[in-house]
Enzyme design. Structure first.
Site, PDB file in Angstrom:
ATOM      1  N   ASP A 147     -30.966  50.679   5.249  1.00 37.81           N
ATOM      2  CA  ASP A 147     -29.904  49.705   4.987  1.00 37.81           C
ATOM      3  C   ASP A 147     -28.561  50.375   5.254  1.00 37.81           C
ATOM      4  O   ASP A 147     -28.503  51.491   5.766  1.00 37.81           O
ATOM      5  CB  ASP A 147     -30.014  49.147   3.564  1.00 37.81           C
ATOM      6  CG  ASP A 147     -29.664  50.177   2.489  1.00 37.81           C
ATOM      7  OD1 ASP A 147     -29.422  51.363   2.821  1.00 37.81           O
ATOM      8  OD2 ASP A 147     -29.621  49.796   1.305  1.00 37.81           O
ATOM      9  N   LYS A 194     -36.661  46.296   8.375  1.00 35.33           N
ATOM     10  CA  LYS A 194     -36.138  46.793   7.100  1.00 35.33           C
ATOM     11  C   LYS A 194     -36.789  46.066   5.928  1.00 35.33           C
ATOM     12  O   LYS A 194     -37.288  46.697   4.986  1.00 35.33           O
ATOM     13  CB  LYS A 194     -34.620  46.618   7.037  1.00 35.33           C
ATOM     14  CG  LYS A 194     -33.997  47.159   5.759  1.00 35.33           C
ATOM     15  CD  LYS A 194     -32.523  46.834   5.660  1.00 35.33           C
ATOM     16  CE  LYS A 194     -32.323  45.414   5.163  1.00 35.33           C
ATOM     17  NZ  LYS A 194     -30.902  45.118   4.845  1.00 35.33           N
TER      18      LYS A 194
END
Length: 271
Positions: A160, A142
């Site tokens: 997220d 991420k």
């Protein structure tokens, strides 16, 4: 703000016909176009001036808000402007600087560790490849995608909590694992859309489509949403739930882009 369309929301009614893969892809791409119109100014909500600052800010953003990170990083980067400076930091001194972001001991260890790796393995420069970024302490997929997409212009999908919640709510995927979510969403959209799609979805999740009480009645994409009705449907009550610039409030960045229509966030300690 753009008003919701008059069409019947996708989630209205008691029964819903099964949606084909082709219909879902078309709906998903239409939602993306609607979000692009709603948030033409969508951007990363972390303040940064270079890839190193974005990398550090993204690591700090775990388990806290982007606002708190943005209020904390000016002093941090004044003390440690380069990977070489941060690699040589006294841990206890850095901990005090980043304490407002929470988990400051673990984050200090990661920041010093990644700075040492940048200094020793990458010539003091943040690498522009996913395979290299994920070798850095505290940097997962991420974080790597955030840096690649926003500091290097390499398309990436950032999964997220907001992104994962919304794409499941919109029934683009049923996956919970972030890498599986990323793979399934990547198959729906052209690669060129990945980075901006991530920003738009996160913007919508923070401003309108909240986790606990979505502002369904003030949502411009309600007619495309199969989860319509999970939140407040009364337009007046829903408008009171809007956040940041949509609700007339400051954003998360102290130094937002020039085209941001809202107010900058206040610095740490400001009234």
């Amino acid at each position: 703000m753009k008003r919701p369309a008059k069409a019947k929301p996708a989630g209205a009614g008691t029964k819903r016909k099964p949606e084909s893969r082709l219909a879902m892809v078309r709906r998903a791409r239409r939602i993306n176009r609607e979000l692009a119109e709603l948030y033409p100014y969508a951007h990363p909500e972390l303040d940064f001036r270079n890839p190193f600052e974005l990398l550090v800010a993204t690591v700090l953003s775990a388990q806290t808000t982007d606002l708190r990170v943005n209020q904390t990083t000016p002093a941090l980067f004044a003390a440690y402007p380069t990977p070489e400076d941060m690699a040589a930091a006294v841990p206890e001194e850095m901990e005090e600087l980043i304490r407002p972001t929470g988990f400051f001991r673990a984050k200090t260890k990661s920041l010093i560790g990644l700075s040492v790796a940048l200094r020793d393995n990458f010539g003091g420069e943040v690498p522009g490849r996913l395979a290299d970024l994920v070798t850095l302490p505290g940097v997962g997929r991420k974080t790597a995608n955030v840096v690649l997409g926003n500091a290097f212009g390499v398309p990436g999908i950032t999964v997220d909590t907001h992104f994962g919640r919304l794409v499941r709510r919109w029934r683009w995927t049923e996956q919970e694992d972030p890498e599986k979510v990323e793979a399934e969403i990547a198959a729906i959209f052209p690669r060129s859309e990945w980075t901006m799609l991530s920003h738009r979805v996160v913007f919508h999740g923070r401003r309108i489509c909240h986790a606990r009480k979505p502002a369904c009645g003030a949502c411009p994409i309600a007619p495309l949403c199969p989860a319509y009705g999970e939140g407040e449907t009364d337009p007046e009550k829903a408008r009171k739930l809007l956040k940041y610039e949509m609700g007339g409030q400051p954003g998360q960045r102290l130094s937002p882009p020039a085209d941001y229509p809202g107010r900058p966030a206040p610095p740490l300690g400001a009234g």
